[in-house]
Design an enzyme around this catalytic site. Sequence first.
Site, PDB file in Angstrom:
ATOM      1  N   GLY A  16       0.907  -1.187   0.364  1.00 49.71           N
ATOM      2  CA  GLY A  16       0.011  -0.019   0.082  1.00 49.71           C
ATOM      3  C   GLY A  16       0.949   1.520  -0.008  1.00 49.71           C
ATOM      4  O   GLY A  16       0.013   2.051   0.407  1.00 49.71           O
ATOM      5  N   SER A  17       2.246   0.983  -1.070  1.00 46.35           N
ATOM      6  CA  SER A  17       2.614   2.267  -0.403  1.00 46.35           C
ATOM      7  C   SER A  17       1.972   3.820  -1.707  1.00 46.35           C
ATOM      8  O   SER A  17       2.104   4.705  -1.400  1.00 46.35           O
ATOM      9  CB  SER A  17       4.429   2.657  -0.778  1.00 46.35           C
ATOM     10  OG  SER A  17       3.959   1.944  -2.295  1.00 46.35           O
ATOM     11  N   ARG A  95      -6.796  -7.680  -8.180  1.00 44.44           N
ATOM     12  CA  ARG A  95      -8.018  -8.444  -8.384  1.00 44.44           C
ATOM     13  C   ARG A  95      -8.319  -8.332 -10.392  1.00 44.44           C
ATOM     14  O   ARG A  95      -8.878  -6.886 -10.158  1.00 44.44           O
ATOM     15  CB  ARG A  95      -8.916  -8.694  -7.487  1.00 44.44           C
ATOM     16  CG  ARG A  95      -8.729  -9.017  -6.710  1.00 44.44           C
ATOM     17  CD  ARG A  95      -8.163 -10.943  -6.882  1.00 44.44           C
ATOM     18  NE  ARG A  95      -9.391 -12.046  -7.538  1.00 44.44           N
ATOM     19  CZ  ARG A  95      -8.959 -12.912  -7.759  1.00 44.44           C
ATOM     20  NH1 ARG A  95      -7.573 -13.487  -7.352  1.00 44.44           N
ATOM     21  NH2 ARG A  95      -9.805 -13.644  -8.228  1.00 44.44           N
ATOM     22  N   ASN A 111      -6.681   3.489 -11.952  1.00 45.35           N
ATOM     23  CA  ASN A 111      -5.734   2.228 -11.134  1.00 45.35           C
ATOM     24  C   ASN A 111      -4.638   2.830 -11.800  1.00 45.35           C
ATOM     25  O   ASN A 111      -4.469   3.466 -12.258  1.00 45.35           O
ATOM     26  CB  ASN A 111      -6.034   1.755 -12.327  1.00 45.35           C
ATOM     27  CG  ASN A 111      -5.007  -0.190 -12.003  1.00 45.35           C
ATOM     28  OD1 ASN A 111      -4.520  -0.883 -10.963  1.00 45.35           O
ATOM     29  ND2 ASN A 111      -4.265  -0.476 -13.412  1.00 45.35           N
ATOM     30  N   HIS A 113      -1.006   2.054 -12.650  1.00 45.44           N
ATOM     31  CA  HIS A 113       0.393   0.677 -13.037  1.00 45.44           C
ATOM     32  C   HIS A 113       1.338   0.818 -13.858  1.00 45.44           C
ATOM     33  O   HIS A 113       1.977   2.169 -14.570  1.00 45.44           O
ATOM     34  CB  HIS A 113      -0.110   0.254 -14.388  1.00 45.44           C
ATOM     35  CG  HIS A 113       0.189  -1.379 -15.067  1.00 45.44           C
ATOM     36  ND1 HIS A 113       0.144  -2.400 -15.168  1.00 45.44           N
ATOM     37  CD2 HIS A 113       1.169  -1.121 -16.407  1.00 45.44           C
ATOM     38  CE1 HIS A 113       0.716  -2.970 -15.646  1.00 45.44           C
ATOM     39  NE2 HIS A 113       1.697  -2.440 -16.591  1.00 45.44           N
ATOM     40  N   ALA A 177       8.189   7.881  -8.943  1.00 47.41           N
ATOM     41  CA  ALA A 177       7.301   8.546 -10.032  1.00 47.41           C
ATOM     42  C   ALA A 177       5.574   8.390  -9.468  1.00 47.41           C
ATOM     43  O   ALA A 177       4.740   9.444  -9.746  1.00 47.41           O
ATOM     44  CB  ALA A 177       7.630   7.937 -11.493  1.00 47.41           C
ATOM     45  N   GLU A 178       5.357   6.563  -9.413  1.00 56.55           N
ATOM     46  CA  GLU A 178       4.018   7.061  -8.679  1.00 56.55           C
ATOM     47  C   GLU A 178       3.269   7.720  -7.710  1.00 56.55           C
ATOM     48  O   GLU A 178       2.400   7.823  -7.753  1.00 56.55           O
ATOM     49  CB  GLU A 178       3.773   5.259  -8.596  1.00 56.55           C
ATOM     50  CG  GLU A 178       3.735   4.124  -9.678  1.00 56.55           C
ATOM     51  CD  GLU A 178       3.792   2.815  -9.345  1.00 56.55           C
ATOM     52  OE1 GLU A 178       2.943   2.208  -8.642  1.00 56.55           O
ATOM     53  OE2 GLU A 178       4.641   2.073  -9.126  1.00 56.55           O
TER      54      GLU A 178
END
Length: 219
Positions: A16-17, A95, A111, A113, A177-178
């Site tokens: 969960g970062s 999921r 989301n 990715h 970066a995320e």
Amino acid sequence: MTRPRTRTAILISGRGSNMMALVEAARRPDYPAEIVGVVSNRPDAAGLVWAAEHGLPTAVVNHRDYPNREAFEADLHAALLGLGAELIAQAGFMRLLTAGFVAKWDGRLINIHPSLLPSFKGLHAHEQAIAAGVKIAGCTVHFVTAEMDAGPIIAQAAVPVIDGDTPETLAERTLKAEHQLYPAALAAIAGGHARLVEGRVANRMTVNQQAVLLSPDGA
Ligand code: GRF
């Protein structure tokens, strides 16, 4: 008149970062989203502990407890409605969701990715990027559709691939970066600067909200 903050739930499966980055960003009083809770499909997700310690409502909807996807998703949907969620941010949620579930949250399910989509969908994105020999990697925030990692792109961040990178070193650089991109992209959606219109992203985002470029050291 100030716009009410968009009630946002986060879906996780692991550490969960990215969830933490969204929760930290939403502490700012001027942030347009409010994090109303965290739901995991795995009871052992480490991120659940952090969320609870930070005063957030948490729930587990364990996919293993259900005979099929539809039954799992019915309870997941109920948990999200129970939190009063208007928007859902998947953050390491492992999921795939059916077309029926996605349709219920059309334009309200996003989301992140860890690749520059449409390249390197699915698992092991960093391994795929290194195997392909690309020199620029990155991450993408997109609306979720029934097709995996194929929904309309909201924002991207680029990071360099450095000679000698392993999937682990590239993942570490990409994760920095995320943690910048996801809060910016969620702010754009919650603030009404980006939305899904007829399958495309209608965009009034700033450059910083839609594109983040990191230097090799992640600064
Ligand atoms: C991130 O790399 C995210 O892009 C991918 O899974 C990873 C989850 O990491 N979908 P975390 O749980 O947010 O730390």
